[in-house]
Each structure stands twice: as structure tokens, then as C-alpha cells.
Design an enzyme around this catalytic site. Sequence first.
Site, PDB file in Angstrom:
ATOM      1  N   LEU A  75      -9.747   1.605  -1.934  1.00  0.00           N
ATOM      2  CA  LEU A  75      -8.668   2.186  -0.567  1.00  0.00           C
ATOM      3  C   LEU A  75      -9.637   2.776   0.713  1.00  0.00           C
ATOM      4  CD1 LEU A  75      -5.218   2.870  -2.314  1.00  0.00           C
ATOM      5  CD2 LEU A  75      -5.680   0.682  -0.721  1.00  0.00           C
ATOM      6  N   CYS A 132      -1.807   0.517  -6.813  1.00  0.00           N
ATOM      7  CA  CYS A 132      -3.695   0.534  -6.893  1.00  0.00           C
ATOM      8  C   CYS A 132      -4.011   0.496  -7.639  1.00  0.00           C
ATOM      9  CB  CYS A 132      -4.242   1.069  -5.897  1.00  0.00           C
ATOM     10  SG  CYS A 132      -5.822   0.837  -5.311  1.00  0.00           S
TER      11      CYS A 132
END
Lengths: 305, 269
Positions: A75, A132
Site C-alpha cells: 500500500l 490487503c
Amino acid sequence: MTEADLGVEIAGVKLKNPVIAASGTFGYGEEYAGLFDINSLGGLVVKGISLKPRQGNPPPRIVETPCGMLNSIGLANIGLDAFVKEKLPYLSGLSTAVIVNIYGHSIKEYAELAGALKGLSGISLIEVNISCPNVECGGMAFGTDPDMSARVTDAVVSRADLPVIVKLSPNVTDIRAVARAVEKAGASAVSLINTLTGMAVDLGRRSPVLGNVIGGLSGPAIKPVALYMVYQTAKSIGIPVIGMGGIVNYRDALEFIIAGASAVQIGTANFINPRAAVEVIEGIRQYCETNAIARISDLTGSIRA
Amino acid sequence: MSKACVMDENSEVVFQRKMADGVFLMGIESPGIAATAIPGQFVMIRVRDGLDPLLRRPFSICGIREPGVVLVLYMLVGEGTQILSRILPGERISVLGPLGRGFKPDEKDSRALLVSGGIGIAPLIFLARRLRSGEALFMAGFRSSRQVIQVRSACLVCPEIYIVTEDGSEGERGLVTDILAERLKGAASERGRSSIYACGPVPMLKKVASLSKEFGVPCQVSMEAHMACGLGACQGCAVPGKRALADAYLHVCKDGPVFPAGNIRWESL
């Protein structure tokens, strides 16, 4: 013959067609702008934004696998402030739906992000990343637990002034439980699947290939898993499902739509063929015309089972 | 570089030529890319249609042959390059480029020092052809004579070319960085007017970077990394570096592949 209507509606937001570029594979839009008219997309989801900038995971971050790839980007992103200052002015000038993907370390951070996006022009929808696999806290830790997923959703929905999509993880025992929980907590739609957790081993060094050890598997290798989860989920909730996972051409996209998706996202395929999304749109248009389908939305969930 | 000039060209392979053991030079007709590419930039090639291998492969541009032919010098390292080497003239491949930031030669240089290791020679051959300065020195290192790529014909502006092999089977014996160190030690008067341009394996680049620091000679290095898109979207090709003096991951595809050597955190590589 009249032209097929490719328009779809997600939570009251009209998309000109059901094809959306997926988060993390399309940068902030500009990266692909020179290669085709990105306004032809139904929408685009920006790289996941966190409150503060994130450097991401140590390299190597990418490894190719059979018909797929693992990534452990972690990320990496420019953070909320830089996004609003540097990227949003460009995005708000586009005539495609801009979807902002948000990611937090805590429920409070998710809520803060949703609040910070309030009132900004040029954003159509929020996509909440609770799936994620590449970050230690937050991310998938929320998305694998229906109660936590619901709490994040509730926090975002109550602060946001835009409809909220929750992006679901496939790394769960029953994705329907999470989908139902976020629907009940106020999500306007769900998108699935995020990547499947995986790893690769370097035989020569007897070590993991990825700097982060584990990564997320994407690409055509995961398509059957994704299709089944979309099929299952669409039957068990009332809100729209946005399907993704290994779509590389219009046939893949149509399979997801027939299995129950109201729209689809194109991810890894953007890396292989920068024009993949527009080719999918064109293919869907031709399919509809050849098969006398007046509205693409008529195909959603039309599977004969 | 304007992003608008990146093109995805369905390009005809016009020739493939074996240059050394496991090394091939391929000519690809890509007029759009050929028109704007500068040394140090790269292309992403889809070695065949279909889903396996899935990703494009990055290759440095080794030169441009008029009209409109992009030259790629590549070494067989895995499945992708094996497939590439079997493509016959007349067949077509998808080529995305030109990508990234190339070398920025300092036109005031009295001497450009080009330092390569193995297949890292590819972008430096292109650079050598484009240098305006008549005083370039090319130092090319290889493992042994079988890997040596003959650069004399490629380097019209390089009056001096050193071939170095680790086993001494051709040219001088040793490492290319030994030759660089000797030159820098021996030519104190030239240091202030020279720049280093380097491409090769990380241990070599580390040494080059430390020599450039030691002797105060500016240095640009071309790096490589695993990458998926080549466009700055996937953020896969991170290398530890510095941005505005702060530690940061730099992206080979967009911030590079050519970096000032001082912008890389070599100790983290």
C-alpha cells in the site's frame, strides 16, 4: 440495430459502462492517460490512500507465477493530503467515475479518511480496503472477521457523504458471512475478490522471493476462485457486487456479469496490455449487439443454474 | 519526458543476431518509439500472446537504426528471453515505450567514462553513439571471452575501449571497476571534467558509486528491478533511495532507470 445500453448503476451512481480499472493497477489515472482515452472507462479506482504517506514494503515486491503474479507492494501511497492537492485536481476533470480506495490502521483512521473526503468534488464513490494481505495491521485483519468488517463499514458510512463499496478478501472461510455483515452495516456495494495470499520460494537462496515473504496473487490464475465467490456472494446479498479477479478480456468480464456481477474491475491485465479495459468495453458492446441484448444490466446474474 | 509519447506498438521483428554466448541483438520496427527514445530508456516487451508468461519484460534500448528500428540487446536468463530468442524475423511482438528517464550527459564533460558489466553494456552502447564529446572511454567487463560483446563497431566516438574479463581470457584480467579505479587515481587533472555512466550488476554499481564518491566524479547509474507495468502504476520496482534527502523507495520505471548514484542507498541493497 440500436446500440446496446452498457450503462449500469451502482448505489445511485451511473457508470457509462460496467468496466472499472482496479485499485493499485492504474495509479492515479494519469499514468495511462497517454495510452488511451481513460474517459471511456466506466470508472477508475485510485491506488489505496492512507492518512499518512506510506513507503511500502522492501523489494523485491513482484514475482511472476504461472498465469499470475504475486505482489507485496504494501500500500505504498502518497497519503491523503498529497492525494487531495496533487492528484484530485486532475481526476476531478475526468468524465469517468472516480472511486477513491481508502485504507486505515484502525477503525478511527478509516472514519477520519471518509470524513476528510467529505465535500470534495470529483469523487463518485468510496471503496474501503479491508482486504490487503500485505500490511501487518489493518487491511486483511479487518476483512477476515465479519464483526470487524461491519464496524469498519459502519464507521466509514456514518462519516462519508458518498456511497461506500467494501472490497472483500477471498482469504476467508465463507465470504458470504463478511458480505452480509457489511451489507447490514450500510455498505452500498461490495467488490471482490482482492488478492489471494501466497508466496514464492527462491530455490537457489532457500529464501522467500518477496522481501515481505508473503504477497497477493492476482491474474488469470485466480479467475475460477473469483468467479465462484462472486456467484456465491451475489446470491446471498441484496446490494450490487462488483466482480474482479483475473479478467483479461471481454469473455472473462461477461462470465463475471452472468455469475452475478453488476460491474467488473480490470486489474493485473492493465499491466500486460494498457488498453485491456477499453478492449473489454468494446468486446462487451459487440457481444450485446450480436446477441441482441438491449441492456448489459439484463445479463447480471442471468446464469442458468 | 512527456507521458503522451509512450506508445504500445505492434512491431515486426526485423532481425535477430547472436552476439555472444547466450546474447542476442534484436531489431524491432517501432518507428514511434525509435523517434523519441533516448539512451537509458527502456521498452516493455510482451514476448508472446497468451497468459503464460503473463508479464511483459523490460529491456534497455541498445540503439536506434534508421529508419525506425529499435535495437534490443538481451541475454538468455529465463523463460521469457528463451521465447524471445525463438521469434523469427517477420513475426510481431507488442512493444511499449520509450519508458523511464534516460542518461543526462553533461555536455561540458571533457571525458565520459562508460562502465558496464555483462549485459549492462546495452544502454551504454546507445549512449556512446549519442555522445557529442569526442572523448569517451568505454570500459566493458565480462565474465570470460565467450560473453564478450564486441563494442568497437558500436562506439564511433570512443577512441579508447577496454575489454576486461574476470578470467583474463580476453582483454585485461580483473574487474571493470579495477580499471575505473586506476583511471581515476591516475588522472587527477581530469577528474573535475569527467562523468561516469554505468550499468551492470548491483555489486559492480556499488563499487562504481563508491569510487565516484571517493574521487568526486559525478556518476549516473542505470538500475534494474522486477516490474509489472513499466508505467509507474504498480509500484513493484522499488529500490531504496533518497528523495529530497529523505529515505524513500524510488521506482526504477519512472524515477529511473537512470539515477544519480548519490540518490541510491547502496548500503540497503
